[in-house]
Design a protein around this motif. Sequence first.
Motif, mmCIF file in Angstrom:
data_model
loop_
_atom_site.group_PDB
_atom_site.id
_atom_site.type_symbol
_atom_site.label_atom_id
_atom_site.label_comp_id
_atom_site.label_asym_id
_atom_site.label_seq_id
_atom_site.Cartn_x
_atom_site.Cartn_y
_atom_site.Cartn_z
ATOM 1 N N PRO A 26 8.070 4.722 -10.699
ATOM 2 C CA PRO A 26 8.438 3.320 -10.506
ATOM 3 C C PRO A 26 9.669 3.187 -9.622
ATOM 4 O O PRO A 26 10.751 3.589 -10.021
ATOM 5 N N SER A 27 9.475 2.666 -8.433
ATOM 6 C CA SER A 27 10.624 2.468 -7.552
ATOM 7 C C SER A 27 10.929 0.989 -7.482
ATOM 8 O O SER A 27 10.146 0.209 -6.976
ATOM 9 N N PHE A 28 12.072 0.601 -8.010
ATOM 10 C CA PHE A 28 12.421 -0.808 -8.004
ATOM 11 C C PHE A 28 13.389 -1.167 -6.890
ATOM 12 O O PHE A 28 13.913 -2.257 -6.858
ATOM 13 N N ALA A 64 13.631 4.958 -12.322
ATOM 14 C CA ALA A 64 13.619 3.531 -11.963
ATOM 15 C C ALA A 64 15.033 3.017 -11.767
ATOM 16 O O ALA A 64 15.338 2.334 -10.789
ATOM 17 N N LEU A 65 15.903 3.326 -12.696
ATOM 18 C CA LEU A 65 17.255 2.793 -12.614
ATOM 19 C C LEU A 65 18.009 3.352 -11.415
ATOM 20 O O LEU A 65 18.779 2.640 -10.759
ATOM 21 N N MET A 66 17.787 4.611 -11.099
ATOM 22 C CA MET A 66 18.449 5.156 -9.922
ATOM 23 C C MET A 66 17.935 4.515 -8.643
ATOM 24 O O MET A 66 18.688 4.273 -7.711
ATOM 25 N N THR A 67 16.639 4.215 -8.599
ATOM 26 C CA THR A 67 16.131 3.559 -7.385
ATOM 27 C C THR A 67 16.772 2.189 -7.231
ATOM 28 O O THR A 67 17.036 1.747 -6.117
ATOM 29 N N LEU A 85 0.833 -1.203 0.000
ATOM 30 C CA LEU A 85 0.000 0.000 0.000
ATOM 31 C C LEU A 85 0.867 1.252 0.000
ATOM 32 O O LEU A 85 0.604 2.200 -0.731
ATOM 33 N N SER A 86 1.905 1.254 0.825
ATOM 34 C CA SER A 86 2.789 2.429 0.844
ATOM 35 C C SER A 86 3.543 2.554 -0.470
ATOM 36 O O SER A 86 3.773 3.642 -0.964
ATOM 37 N N PHE A 87 3.943 1.415 -1.009
ATOM 38 C CA PHE A 87 4.644 1.433 -2.276
ATOM 39 C C PHE A 87 3.747 2.006 -3.372
ATOM 40 O O PHE A 87 4.186 2.752 -4.253
ATOM 41 N N ASN A 88 2.480 1.647 -3.292
ATOM 42 C CA ASN A 88 1.560 2.072 -4.338
ATOM 43 C C ASN A 88 1.334 3.581 -4.345
ATOM 44 O O ASN A 88 0.938 4.150 -5.353
ATOM 45 N N LEU A 89 1.602 4.199 -3.217
ATOM 46 C CA LEU A 89 1.510 5.663 -3.182
ATOM 47 C C LEU A 89 2.414 6.248 -4.270
ATOM 48 O O LEU A 89 2.088 7.212 -4.948
ATOM 49 N N LEU A 90 3.579 5.602 -4.429
ATOM 50 C CA LEU A 90 4.515 6.046 -5.455
ATOM 51 C C LEU A 90 4.109 5.565 -6.847
ATOM 52 O O LEU A 90 4.076 6.328 -7.797
ATOM 53 N N LEU A 91 3.834 4.261 -6.946
ATOM 54 C CA LEU A 91 3.636 3.675 -8.263
ATOM 55 C C LEU A 91 2.273 4.018 -8.841
ATOM 56 O O LEU A 91 2.151 4.572 -9.922
ATOM 57 N N GLY A 92 1.232 3.671 -8.093
ATOM 58 C CA GLY A 92 -0.113 3.820 -8.623
ATOM 59 C C GLY A 92 -0.594 5.261 -8.641
ATOM 60 O O GLY A 92 -1.243 5.707 -9.580
ATOM 61 N N TYR A 93 -0.252 6.012 -7.625
ATOM 62 C CA TYR A 93 -0.796 7.357 -7.504
ATOM 63 C C TYR A 93 0.073 8.431 -8.127
ATOM 64 O O TYR A 93 -0.437 9.400 -8.668
#
Lengths: 309, 327, 426
Positions: B56-58, B113-116, B44-52
């Motif tokens: 993309p944080s990998f 993404a690549l930096m993450t 859910l916390s991850f989705n704050l970044l991805l979905g909202y």
Amino acid sequence: MGFVSDLLPHLVNGVSLGLLFALIALGFMLILGVMEVINLAHGSLFALGAYLALTLLASKPGPVAANFAWFTALPLGTRYALALVVAPLLVGFFGMVIELCLRRTYGKDPLYGLLFTFGAALVIEELIRVVWGTRDYVLPLPPAISGSLVVEGLIYGKYRFFAAGFALTMIALLWLFIERTPYGSIIKAGAHDSEIVRALGINLSRLRLFVFALGAGLAGIAGIVMAPIWGIRPHVGVDAVVPAFLIIVLGGVGSFWGAVLASVLVGLAVGLTGAYASEWSLLSMYLLLIAVVTFRARGLFGKKSVLEA
Amino acid sequence: MSRSQAALLALLAAALATLPFWIARVGLYQYLGIEILVWGLYALSFNLLLGYTGLPSFGHGAYFGVGAYAFGLMQKHVSLNLWLDLGGAILAAALCGALVAAFISHRRGIYYALMTIAFGQIFWFVAVKWHSVTGGEDGLLNLKRMPADLGFASIPLTDNVSLYYFVLVVSCLAAWLLWRIVHSPFGRVIQAIRQNETRAAFIGYNVWLYKWLVFVISAGLSGLAGALFGLSQLGAFPDVMSLHSSGFVVMMTLIGGGLVSFWGPLIGAAVFFVARDALGAITSTWPLWYGLMFMAIVLLKPEGIAGMWQSRRARVAPPTVATQPGD
Amino acid sequence: MSKTFSRRRVLKGAAIGAGFAFFGPFRHISYAQGKKPIKLGLTCDASGQYGDSGQDDLRGIVMAIDEFNAKGGVLGRKVIYVTQDTETTPATGSRVAERFITREECGFLIGALSSGVANAVSQVAQKYGCIYLNSNSSSPTEAGKDCHRTKFVWDGNGTNFSKATVKNAVSSLGKNWLLLTNDYVWGINTSKATRAEIESSGGKVIDELMVPQNTRDFTSYMLKIQQAKPDVVAAAIGGDDIKALRQQVAQFKLENKPAWINNQQDWPDVWGQGAASLFGVFGTTWYHKLKLPGVDDFVRRYQARWKDAPIPVPGNVSYNGYMCTRELLSAIGRAGSTNNIAVIKQLEQLKVSAADRMQHYGAYMNPSTHHLQQTIYMARRNDKPVDNTDLFEIVSWTKPEDALDAREDDMACKLETYESTPTYEL
């Protein structure tokens, strides 16, 4: 002079390592630069190339040896050369399959393409485990390119030089292909402006299929070349994917020579820290990346690309 | 929130509240329930970044891991107060997130993404190398489950059922917080950034600041999930920071439908763990089947399970006034 | 699907802090204890870095289980098992251990090569009081700071192997040593022990090169080693890194000058890479061509049981799996029940004769660390193999007392008390 003569072998090592990294990153870079797809399956395709070459070399009893006895009778050198050509072609075929599936994601959020290839990476690695098992394998090498070489009193592995030379050749060939052939120009144009390319009557989907196959094939070749150095095991692809990423960002997305230069820099960073500050040799490439990208946001030679949208 | 959504939510709440009573009957076990909640919170916390926000944080495993380590280290060296230690974990993870976000918030897309990934790898490397502090690959071990001291009562958490309820309450609070965030003006801005960053900047929003803030919040709450995981596992290990593990949270968020639904990630976490456990008991090639399923979903229904549910609802029920994305 | 479970009957409460597990609504369904099978949970890797070795471990364990069942089981009860892939990942190890104990109701857990996984599993096991046999993890911390009352360690650790080699090597190979150390806990602890041995034998460590985990290219190290010109290189390199190192040294043909001392090499890894990649002197706990009574018969039984196994002969990994399982089941038999404390006490006093161990010396369990002390072998590549499996030439064998890791004993290991360990009888 003592310092320089001590340093020199490490410089040579760093450059050769860099060339190997460049070979690994080439296929990834092609697909990213031309098709704007992050192919996370790059590592698994890399591993697949090594495994296919192993089977094709047919040095031990197996399906190939059983059915193609005339093949196993050939000297190792010939078989190795043939495997070096055939295995990447097979990997390229896998690449085509991936591209055909990816078509559904074009035009949508580029994230989907990335995620699809991530799933593909997982599946291919697992398939390798199912077909070949979890054990390690060794790729047999023709005696001409294995063994050691003594230069200035220090022993080097002969294969290393062969591999670096091969990498250099592949880089040159790829560059020639992209810059000096009409097909290459079409590929470049396709990256820049796909609408015009289509308007000119060129079959864009066939082009994309070809590029993905080429990128996958390059990943496969890299896998075969690195196999005698890194070994062959199902998760060996992970070691390929991360440096590839790093190098592309460092060199700049869309820049061929950026990728090559970045590879050499990474090779030197790893090789030199390996010699003088060995604890940090693996971390050095990340620190290098962060340092460069902080000051040059697009990497060394990055061009503004659609990917940034 | 529409009525059917509220009903679904109530059903979910009831299922979660009574989990210890039926989990064994369906052939599962209590610990799995805890893991689903922990990773659900993480997703859910991850989705704050991805979905909202569309970022993309990998390498998000780094913050999950930092949370676990910080919790463990606080427990061992600072204080045995559960609340303080959880707070410390959130803070530590948020600080790490703040540091990384400062480097990457001006980027987007693949560079982002690549930096993450690069930063994720660095955190992993530090966790393994700094073994005098983290225990290295052996892990930070012998963590304790301190009682939850509420002033008027002290609830021991040593058994899995009590721990489950504690994690449930904390996750609900965190989920409520996330819900408030995405339904606030702040939430609208980050969704605008997802749709078109340039346009959002033209309107006058400080896009960099919003991206930085959302990363910090996401990292902090991921750290909370990590701390809860450390509490359940009684240890913290570097493996959660690996690329592989960070990839799993992306997969479960997507499969669950994080791109179109707030609750998607939780569904994704549940499906991931149940499938993995059920398949894993039968075959060791479960990643093959999970990977194939993932590929199929990405191709055919990228909106994931929540998306499938939403389309079914749209077909069955008459269309309502367009709700904002992410409900 | 409705399942009724009988829950453990907790016999004694636990003391302060440690707590004991609550397993949910009790259903007291009493099976006739004599008929109910004894269930083992096998936490073996099937993927990841130790996937291959984990499956070899599993083969040894299952072979021992089958042999006991053929003789009527233990205490008249059949021995059954469940296994699941722990993926060389600690979080998965914790989850699998919880599943095995709470859902599958296993009375005993066996397995693990990776120290992270072993620690994750053993923490869960200790929480419930479930006995856990760490069959193949060789980190010096396993029976040191990470020891537990319910955990028993069956493999030699890095320090044991160092001790077995170094003393002789200083006098026979040379005084100037270079250490190649994998930069993680196992590597560092092993090198520390090696260094202590070198210095106490009159040798000198001229340099120590740190090798970060996941190093794939050793050329810079090869060059540095040549530039430093030591007499001996002691390598504490493990995991995938030693596989890469072996390939590269074999190509360099650097193996004779300087001399190389490696730590334990697992048979599944060696089998995969072949004899050509073996270099220097290295350690093992057992070899299938030892000229000892019982070895040939054991190999034959293994081959009969595992006709299509990817590895045609047992090696140290399957041997450890077999041995620890055999000793566990025997201990249960001797204890007369599956009460965990009773079995623990049996295992703590364990002594196995050399003949039963198929090793040169008898083995014994150290009751204060729960680490089995056994014969340590040193070997090198066999240049005159009798068949394609004869990869090793055994060079020496050391008594367990002479390879003892003193640091884990008494100093680092603090076992939990019997009282604070939950007890059960399944």
